[in-house]
Motif scaffolding. Structure first.
Motif, PDB file in Angstrom:
ATOM      1  N   ALA A 498       0.951  -1.249   0.129  1.00 50.44           N
ATOM      2  CA  ALA A 498       0.081   0.073  -0.012  1.00 50.44           C
ATOM      3  C   ALA A 498       0.757   1.194   0.035  1.00 50.44           C
ATOM      4  N   THR A 499       2.027   1.171   0.801  1.00 54.04           N
ATOM      5  CA  THR A 499       2.992   2.299   0.940  1.00 54.04           C
ATOM      6  C   THR A 499       3.427   2.641  -0.667  1.00 54.04           C
ATOM      7  N   GLU A 500       3.790   1.596  -1.136  1.00 53.75           N
ATOM      8  CA  GLU A 500       4.315   1.759  -2.546  1.00 53.75           C
ATOM      9  C   GLU A 500       3.263   2.174  -3.450  1.00 53.75           C
ATOM     10  N   ILE A 501       2.019   1.648  -3.458  1.00 50.40           N
ATOM     11  CA  ILE A 501       1.134   2.181  -4.330  1.00 50.40           C
ATOM     12  C   ILE A 501       0.591   3.687  -4.057  1.00 50.40           C
ATOM     13  N   ILE A 502       0.578   4.020  -2.690  1.00 50.80           N
ATOM     14  CA  ILE A 502       0.221   5.510  -2.410  1.00 50.80           C
ATOM     15  C   ILE A 502       1.385   6.383  -3.200  1.00 50.80           C
ATOM     16  N   SER A 503       2.666   6.077  -3.003  1.00 49.29           N
ATOM     17  CA  SER A 503       3.411   6.843  -3.550  1.00 49.29           C
ATOM     18  C   SER A 503       3.144   6.986  -5.424  1.00 49.29           C
ATOM     19  N   ASP A 504       2.666   6.081  -5.850  1.00 46.95           N
ATOM     20  CA  ASP A 504       2.244   6.093  -7.145  1.00 46.95           C
ATOM     21  C   ASP A 504       1.137   6.832  -7.496  1.00 46.95           C
ATOM     22  N   LEU A 505       0.257   6.837  -6.691  1.00 43.94           N
ATOM     23  CA  LEU A 505      -1.084   7.551  -6.727  1.00 43.94           C
ATOM     24  C   LEU A 505      -0.647   9.008  -6.488  1.00 43.94           C
ATOM     25  N   GLU A 506       0.103   9.554  -5.850  1.00 45.76           N
ATOM     26  CA  GLU A 506       0.519  10.645  -5.526  1.00 45.76           C
ATOM     27  C   GLU A 506       1.199  11.503  -6.621  1.00 45.76           C
ATOM     28  N   GLN A 507       1.879  10.456  -7.760  1.00 45.43           N
ATOM     29  CA  GLN A 507       2.399  11.222  -8.833  1.00 45.43           C
ATOM     30  C   GLN A 507       1.367  11.704  -9.960  1.00 45.43           C
ATOM     31  N   ASP A 516       2.163  -5.726 -11.710  1.00 45.12           N
ATOM     32  CA  ASP A 516       1.493  -6.719 -12.561  1.00 45.12           C
ATOM     33  C   ASP A 516       0.548  -6.064 -13.053  1.00 45.12           C
ATOM     34  N   ALA A 517      -0.085  -6.660 -14.319  1.00 42.63           N
ATOM     35  CA  ALA A 517      -1.127  -6.102 -15.144  1.00 42.63           C
ATOM     36  C   ALA A 517      -2.166  -5.915 -14.401  1.00 42.63           C
ATOM     37  N   SER A 518      -2.999  -6.466 -13.702  1.00 40.10           N
ATOM     38  CA  SER A 518      -3.805  -6.232 -12.992  1.00 40.10           C
ATOM     39  C   SER A 518      -3.852  -4.928 -12.160  1.00 40.10           C
ATOM     40  N   THR A 519      -2.937  -4.856 -11.236  1.00 40.17           N
ATOM     41  CA  THR A 519      -2.626  -3.713 -10.294  1.00 40.17           C
ATOM     42  C   THR A 519      -2.403  -2.386 -11.299  1.00 40.17           C
ATOM     43  N   SER A 520      -1.646  -2.398 -12.356  1.00 39.74           N
ATOM     44  CA  SER A 520      -1.564  -1.494 -13.393  1.00 39.74           C
ATOM     45  C   SER A 520      -2.974  -1.039 -13.799  1.00 39.74           C
ATOM     46  N   LEU A 521      -3.660  -2.092 -14.348  1.00 39.82           N
ATOM     47  CA  LEU A 521      -5.026  -1.415 -14.636  1.00 39.82           C
ATOM     48  C   LEU A 521      -6.009  -0.831 -13.662  1.00 39.82           C
ATOM     49  N   LEU A 522      -5.795  -1.331 -12.535  1.00 42.21           N
ATOM     50  CA  LEU A 522      -6.698  -0.592 -11.571  1.00 42.21           C
ATOM     51  C   LEU A 522      -6.069   0.837 -11.276  1.00 42.21           C
ATOM     52  N   ILE A 523      -4.845   0.973 -11.417  1.00 43.13           N
ATOM     53  CA  ILE A 523      -4.053   2.279 -11.270  1.00 43.13           C
ATOM     54  C   ILE A 523      -4.649   3.139 -12.170  1.00 43.13           C
ATOM     55  N   GLU A 524      -4.528   2.758 -13.550  1.00 42.78           N
ATOM     56  CA  GLU A 524      -5.070   3.445 -14.653  1.00 42.78           C
ATOM     57  C   GLU A 524      -6.461   3.908 -14.551  1.00 42.78           C
ATOM     58  N   GLN A 525      -7.176   3.202 -14.013  1.00 38.64           N
ATOM     59  CA  GLN A 525      -8.632   3.556 -13.671  1.00 38.64           C
ATOM     60  C   GLN A 525      -8.753   4.556 -12.768  1.00 38.64           C
ATOM     61  N   TYR A 526      -7.925   4.255 -11.769  1.00 39.93           N
ATOM     62  CA  TYR A 526      -8.055   5.416 -10.508  1.00 39.93           C
ATOM     63  C   TYR A 526      -7.600   6.800 -11.354  1.00 39.93           C
ATOM     64  N   PHE A 527      -6.792   6.890 -12.275  1.00 45.22           N
ATOM     65  CA  PHE A 527      -6.399   8.048 -12.625  1.00 45.22           C
ATOM     66  C   PHE A 527      -7.388   8.717 -13.620  1.00 45.22           C
ATOM     67  N   LYS A 528      -7.868   7.639 -14.321  1.00 51.73           N
ATOM     68  CA  LYS A 528      -9.060   8.099 -15.333  1.00 51.73           C
ATOM     69  C   LYS A 528     -10.372   8.699 -14.534  1.00 51.73           C
ATOM     70  N   ASN A 529     -10.684   8.001 -13.266  1.00 50.83           N
ATOM     71  CA  ASN A 529     -11.837   8.448 -12.340  1.00 50.83           C
ATOM     72  C   ASN A 529     -11.579   9.706 -11.644  1.00 50.83           C
ATOM     73  N   LYS A 530     -10.243   9.956 -11.269  1.00 49.01           N
ATOM     74  CA  LYS A 530      -9.744  11.039 -10.255  1.00 49.01           C
ATOM     75  C   LYS A 530     -10.411  12.198 -10.713  1.00 49.01           C
TER      76      LYS A 530
END
Ligand code: F6P
Length: 531
Positions: A498-507, A516-530
């Motif tokens: 979670a700490t690593e992903i938090i720092s990604d989501l803060e960029q 992994d591909a699933s986590t990347s997809l979810l991160i992409e979705q976060y940015f699309k909807n943010k």
């Protein structure tokens, strides 16, 4: 005696006897066992200081009971209990004792040793806590603008939340101060803001409860609470905070001075900590006498656990029944149904106590377990639960042992017998079942096990006894499965990721994906909807 220490219980001769015995009796119906033995209910029930534990509605015979007790003895359970109470390092991976029993002991030394330091520390901290509560109740604690504190918000999570939250809810009839209590745990700020929206900054005090004071959720909520005070003109924020922690320096860094810190120690596990200053909100909500009674109840159960022979020992008996269903009947879950609205939070509390303790995959020596460890503990308050998931308990394909808990008295309800009757009826229906050969959908197979625990009313003492009973039952389970119930390494990986992903989501996107591909997809979705 267990032939060698630290080995799977399946290597014990009595385990093989139990396997054979299980094969022989698995098909017996409790209906018939009751019909054959009029003394069954008396024989398979026990009590302590007003508690009645009826374990007669279990798929056991005299021989089962004797074999289960032999298994407990083969595990050297007496020595293991002594190791716990005397402060040995039972938490091997963290090199710590687990001395929650010392938190509620009036004795000035630990049993089986002359160790006096810990009892003295416990007494001193308890005294400080009681003085603080007295002053708060006397309206001597004032906020930044000089108004007396009238609301206390506990910020903490897991063991720093579930215990005090449960006990405050349970002791509604014992509320004695005009101080309102609220709890905030979740990282999702909805939790905090719902409480803040209903609070007056000038008269609100936050208890920041965190053994480690490194927990993300508690840090984040404490910081937001601090900002809320400042934004609302309460600049002397030290007047609005106290802390309960073992991490003095982190607390001071946050801005809470040493005199406003209540200490807990590394030998108190988070999920075993409600008896320490982690329970401060309980004393604030009720009073010091009720908190002392709560501790006394737990101590009475400790004494029973420590002294009673295995065959009369409530936590041992209940743990051995857990092992019976978990490892011989392959039951995957265990339901806890309090027919007492005051215990509506008990299933959530027990989920942490039992599953964080015994949801382990390796033995105390680090070997992969051959046998299943903890089943899933779950549940909800009756009678609500009857109208939700009882269908599965009565007719589902899975065997789910149940704990029913019920008060014999109610402080307000002259129709309390209706609640009592519902509780008794459910365990009876689960046990007896009802034949219906013409309409299969209306057939109740019965033979579904349950324990019924009754008590006069939900007093602080009874509640202390009940929670200590579950703690010790958890310990005995762990000793049978040869696991360490006092660490929780399984929660760490998710925290790290979670700490690593938090720092990604803060960029700023797009980010270079290292996932992994699933986590990347979810991160992409976060940015699309943010937003
Ligand atoms: O993450 C799990 C855990 O460590 C629990 O064991 C504990 O009760 C909870 O977090 C809160 O920990 P702390 O009191 O250190 O904030």
């Amino acid at each position: 005696m267990r032939s060698s220490e630290n080995q799977s219980p399946s290597k014990e001769y009595v385990w093989h006897q139990l396997k054979e015995h299980h094969r022989a009796i698995a098909k017996l119906h409790m209906r018939d066992l009751f019909a054959q033995d009029p003394a069954r209910a008396k024989k398979f029930s026990t009590g302590l200081n007003g508690l009645l534990i009826d374990f007669s509605k279990h798929r056991i015979t005299d021989e089962t009971f004797d074999l289960l007790i032999s298994l407990a003895n083969a595990t050297n359970i007496r020595e293991k209990i002594s190791a716990l109470f005397s402060g040995q390092q039972v938490n091997k991976t963290e090199h710590r004792a687990a001395l929650h029993t010392a938190l509620r002991s009036p004795d000035d030394k630990l049993p089986d040793t002359d160790q006096k330091t810990i009892p003295a520390q416990v007494k001193a901290e308890l005294e400080r806590m009681y003085n603080f509560v007295k002053a708060l109740h006397n309206r001597e604690h004032k906020g930044s603008t000089g108004k007396p504190i009238s609301k206390v918000v506990n910020i903490g999570i897991g063991g720093s939340d579930l215990g005090p939250r449960l006990v405050v809810d349970a002791l509604y009839d014992y509320r004695s101060s005009n101080i309102k209590i609220a709890f905030v745990a979740n990282l999702d700020t909805q939790d905090l803001y719902r409480v803040l929206d209903d609070s007056d900054p000038e008269t609100t005090l936050f208890i920041v409860t965190s053994k480690s004071f490194s927990t993300l959720e508690t840090h984040a909520n404490a910081r937001l609470a601090k900002q809320w005070l400042i934004d609302n003109g309460c600049h002397e924020i030290h007047r609005h905070f106290i802390a309960v922690s073992s991490n003095k320096s982190a607390i001071q860094e946050f801005g809470i001075s040493a005199d406003r810190l209540f200490q807990i120690w590394d030998w108190v596990g988070g999920r075993y900590s409600v008896w320490s200053a982690v329970g401060l909100a309980i004393a604030v909500y009720t009073d010091n006498n009720s908190f002392a009674d709560f501790l006394a109840g737990a101590h009475a159960m400790d004494e029973h656990f420590y002294n009673a022979p295995a065959e009369n020992n409530i936590p041992i008996i209940l743990a051995m029944l857990d092992v019976w269903y978990n490892n011989f009947f392959n039951a995957e879950t265990h339901a806890v149904i309090p027919y007492d609205h005051g215990l509506q939070l008990l299933p959530a509390y027990l989920s942490q106590l039992i599953m964080e303790s015994n949801g382990k995959g390796v033995s105390s020596e680090g070997q992969a377990l051959e046998l299943h460890s903890s089943p899933v503990f779950w549940g909800a308050a009756g009678t609500n639960a009857q109208h939700a998931f009882f269908q599965l308990l009565h007719q589902g394909t899975r065997l789910v042992p149940v704990d029913f808990l019920i008060a014999m008295q109610s402080s307000r309800d002259d129709k309390h017998h209706k609640v009592v009757a519902n509780c008794f009826a459910q365990s009876k229906a689960l046990m007896l079942g009802q034949e219906n050969n013409t309409e299969p959908c209306k057939h109740f197979p019965g033979n579904r096990p349950s324990t019924t625990i009754t008590y006069p009313k939900l007093s602080p003492k009874i509640l202390g006894m009940l929670l200590a009973m579950y703690e010790h039952r958890t310990y005995v389970q762990a000793m049978i499965w040869d696991i360490n119930p006092f660490d929780q390494w399984g929660v760490e990986l998710g925290k790290k990721l979670a700490t690593e992903i938090i720092s990604d989501l803060e960029q700023k996107p797009p980010i270079e994906s290292k996932h992994d591909a699933s986590t990347s997809l979810l991160i992409e979705q976060y940015f699309k909807n943010k937003t």
